[in-house]
Design a protein around this motif. Sequence first.
Motif, PDB file in Angstrom:
ATOM      1  N   UNK A  48      40.634  17.810 -82.739  1.00 18.40           N
ATOM      2  CA  UNK A  48      40.241  18.702 -81.194  1.00 18.40           C
ATOM      3  C   UNK A  48      41.246  19.276 -80.398  1.00 18.40           C
ATOM      4  N   UNK A  49      41.604  19.656 -79.306  1.00 18.54           N
ATOM      5  CA  UNK A  49      42.697  20.699 -79.246  1.00 18.54           C
ATOM      6  C   UNK A  49      42.806  19.499 -77.427  1.00 18.54           C
ATOM      7  N   UNK A  50      44.117  19.013 -77.171  1.00 16.02           N
ATOM      8  CA  UNK A  50      43.926  18.542 -76.537  1.00 16.02           C
ATOM      9  C   UNK A  50      45.085  19.163 -75.002  1.00 16.02           C
ATOM     10  N   UNK A  51      44.555  19.562 -73.537  1.00 11.58           N
ATOM     11  CA  UNK A  51      45.643  19.957 -72.932  1.00 11.58           C
ATOM     12  C   UNK A  51      46.625  19.697 -72.750  1.00 11.58           C
ATOM     13  N   UNK A  80      46.894  11.533 -76.432  1.00 12.40           N
ATOM     14  CA  UNK A  80      46.636  12.458 -77.263  1.00 12.40           C
ATOM     15  C   UNK A  80      45.153  12.457 -78.068  1.00 12.40           C
ATOM     16  N   UNK A  81      45.182  11.483 -78.975  1.00 18.37           N
ATOM     17  CA  UNK A  81      44.385  10.963 -79.792  1.00 18.37           C
ATOM     18  C   UNK A  81      42.668  10.253 -78.406  1.00 18.37           C
ATOM     19  N   UNK A  82      43.179   9.966 -77.898  1.00 19.94           N
ATOM     20  CA  UNK A  82      42.103   9.204 -76.758  1.00 19.94           C
ATOM     21  C   UNK A  82      41.442   9.896 -76.204  1.00 19.94           C
ATOM     22  N   UNK A  83      42.683  11.359 -75.961  1.00 16.64           N
ATOM     23  CA  UNK A  83      41.618  12.349 -74.670  1.00 16.64           C
ATOM     24  C   UNK A  83      40.902  12.639 -75.966  1.00 16.64           C
ATOM     25  N   UNK A  84      40.875  13.125 -77.792  1.00 13.97           N
ATOM     26  CA  UNK A  84      40.400  14.010 -78.270  1.00 13.97           C
ATOM     27  C   UNK A  84      39.303  13.627 -79.002  1.00 13.97           C
ATOM     28  N   UNK A  85      39.124  12.060 -78.274  1.00 12.64           N
ATOM     29  CA  UNK A  85      37.434  12.067 -78.124  1.00 12.64           C
ATOM     30  C   UNK A  85      36.657  11.837 -77.030  1.00 12.64           C
ATOM     31  N   UNK A  86      37.333  11.877 -76.163  1.00 11.70           N
ATOM     32  CA  UNK A  86      36.066  12.053 -75.195  1.00 11.70           C
ATOM     33  C   UNK A  86      35.339  14.097 -74.739  1.00 11.70           C
ATOM     34  N   UNK A  88      33.811  15.609 -72.367  1.00 14.18           N
ATOM     35  CA  UNK A  88      34.206  16.900 -72.489  1.00 14.18           C
ATOM     36  C   UNK A  88      35.570  17.041 -72.039  1.00 14.18           C
ATOM     37  N   UNK A  89      36.258  16.554 -70.924  1.00 14.49           N
ATOM     38  CA  UNK A  89      37.622  17.224 -70.696  1.00 14.49           C
ATOM     39  C   UNK A  89      38.423  16.191 -71.655  1.00 14.49           C
ATOM     40  N   UNK A  90      39.468  16.850 -72.196  1.00 14.29           N
ATOM     41  CA  UNK A  90      40.443  16.938 -73.546  1.00 14.29           C
ATOM     42  C   UNK A  90      41.657  16.790 -72.820  1.00 14.29           C
ATOM     43  N   UNK A  91      42.163  16.055 -71.578  1.00 16.38           N
ATOM     44  CA  UNK A  91      43.897  16.172 -71.234  1.00 16.38           C
ATOM     45  C   UNK A  91      44.347  15.040 -71.075  1.00 16.38           C
ATOM     46  N   UNK A  92      45.712  15.158 -71.571  1.00 16.75           N
ATOM     47  CA  UNK A  92      46.803  14.237 -70.684  1.00 16.75           C
ATOM     48  C   UNK A  92      47.727  15.034 -69.442  1.00 16.75           C
ATOM     49  N   UNK A  93      48.409  14.177 -68.871  1.00 14.47           N
ATOM     50  CA  UNK A  93      49.276  14.370 -67.530  1.00 14.47           C
ATOM     51  C   UNK A  93      49.929  13.169 -67.702  1.00 14.47           C
ATOM     52  N   UNK A  94      51.352  14.138 -67.964  1.00 13.73           N
ATOM     53  CA  UNK A  94      52.751  13.626 -67.890  1.00 13.73           C
ATOM     54  C   UNK A  94      53.374  13.209 -66.337  1.00 13.73           C
ATOM     55  N   UNK A  95      53.404  12.366 -65.852  1.00 11.94           N
ATOM     56  CA  UNK A  95      54.433  12.731 -65.046  1.00 11.94           C
ATOM     57  C   UNK A  95      56.135  11.432 -64.576  1.00 11.94           C
ATOM     58  N   UNK A  96      56.506  11.904 -64.085  1.00 13.58           N
ATOM     59  CA  UNK A  96      57.678  11.796 -63.474  1.00 13.58           C
ATOM     60  C   UNK A  96      58.171  11.200 -61.932  1.00 13.58           C
ATOM     61  N   UNK A 102      64.365   3.352 -59.343  1.00 11.84           N
ATOM     62  CA  UNK A 102      63.793   3.175 -60.643  1.00 11.84           C
ATOM     63  C   UNK A 102      63.379   4.485 -60.882  1.00 11.84           C
ATOM     64  N   UNK A 103      62.925   4.792 -62.223  1.00 13.22           N
ATOM     65  CA  UNK A 103      62.303   6.621 -62.972  1.00 13.22           C
ATOM     66  C   UNK A 103      61.149   5.730 -63.438  1.00 13.22           C
ATOM     67  N   UNK A 104      60.241   6.076 -63.422  1.00 18.26           N
ATOM     68  CA  UNK A 104      59.064   6.129 -63.563  1.00 18.26           C
ATOM     69  C   UNK A 104      57.855   7.394 -64.420  1.00 18.26           C
ATOM     70  N   UNK A 105      57.604   7.411 -65.325  1.00 18.25           N
ATOM     71  CA  UNK A 105      57.014   7.939 -65.999  1.00 18.25           C
ATOM     72  C   UNK A 105      55.628   7.329 -67.019  1.00 18.25           C
ATOM     73  N   UNK A 106      54.226   8.067 -65.952  1.00 17.23           N
ATOM     74  CA  UNK A 106      52.981   7.466 -66.810  1.00 17.23           C
ATOM     75  C   UNK A 106      52.426   8.720 -67.625  1.00 17.23           C
ATOM     76  N   UNK A 107      51.671   8.257 -68.265  1.00 13.09           N
ATOM     77  CA  UNK A 107      51.376   9.317 -69.335  1.00 13.09           C
ATOM     78  C   UNK A 107      49.926   8.702 -69.107  1.00 13.09           C
ATOM     79  N   UNK A 108      49.093   9.834 -68.937  1.00  8.54           N
ATOM     80  CA  UNK A 108      47.659   9.496 -68.711  1.00  8.54           C
ATOM     81  C   UNK A 108      46.762  10.331 -69.302  1.00  8.54           C
ATOM     82  N   UNK A 109      45.501   9.743 -70.398  1.00  2.00           N
ATOM     83  CA  UNK A 109      45.110  10.415 -70.400  1.00  2.00           C
ATOM     84  C   UNK A 109      43.134  10.292 -70.230  1.00  2.00           C
ATOM     85  N   UNK A 110      42.265  11.243 -70.144  1.00  2.00           N
ATOM     86  CA  UNK A 110      41.084  11.489 -69.958  1.00  2.00           C
ATOM     87  C   UNK A 110      40.276  10.465 -71.158  1.00  2.00           C
ATOM     88  N   UNK A 111      40.481   9.980 -72.035  1.00  6.41           N
ATOM     89  CA  UNK A 111      39.909   9.042 -73.182  1.00  6.41           C
ATOM     90  C   UNK A 111      38.943   7.934 -72.152  1.00  6.41           C
TER      91      UNK A 111
END
Length: 162
Positions: A48-51, A80-86, A88-96, A102-111
């Motif tokens: 399934x598509x993931x935003x 993306x794999x975890x979010x595709x199992x959701x 309702x909302x199939x989303x991944x958000x990447x923030x830096x 430091x440089x902090x990079x977070x990858x969060x999913x809606x799984x």
Amino acid sequence: MAPPRDHGPADAGPDLLPLRPAVGISLKAVLDGIVDAVLAGHRSRQRPDVAVSIDAAVRVPATAVAGLSDLLAPLLAAACEAASEAVRLREVVITAVETPATLEIEVADSGAGHSPGTADLTGRLAPLAGRLGGDLTACDCPEGGTAITLRLPHRRTGSLAA
């Protein structure tokens, strides 16, 4: 009338308004390339598509791109794999976020949240992050899903091409 005073070299004082061009490569551009590749693979497996949204207005040294890609590509693929199992909302958000240290990079999913696969993934990637002087942490998001954060000290971001 007094002669004009010499105020010294132009860069003698602090940069109150730095006008120097940004150095390095846009992290967003690096992430865009990783996202495109991961989503192409995701679609080829008819998942399934993931935003995916990216909030990363920082720059990284060119030498950092390979090391960051090695760490972020598998994190993004798992998200993306975890979010595709959701349901309702199939989303991944990447923030830096860049701090002075430091440089902090977070990858969060809606799984569904933390899973044994998350622990396996962070376990496999933690040694690479450690060799770069950084670390990985994973936690459940309050709204659901998992967030994995990569923290790298600035003093080492120039040598991420390990």
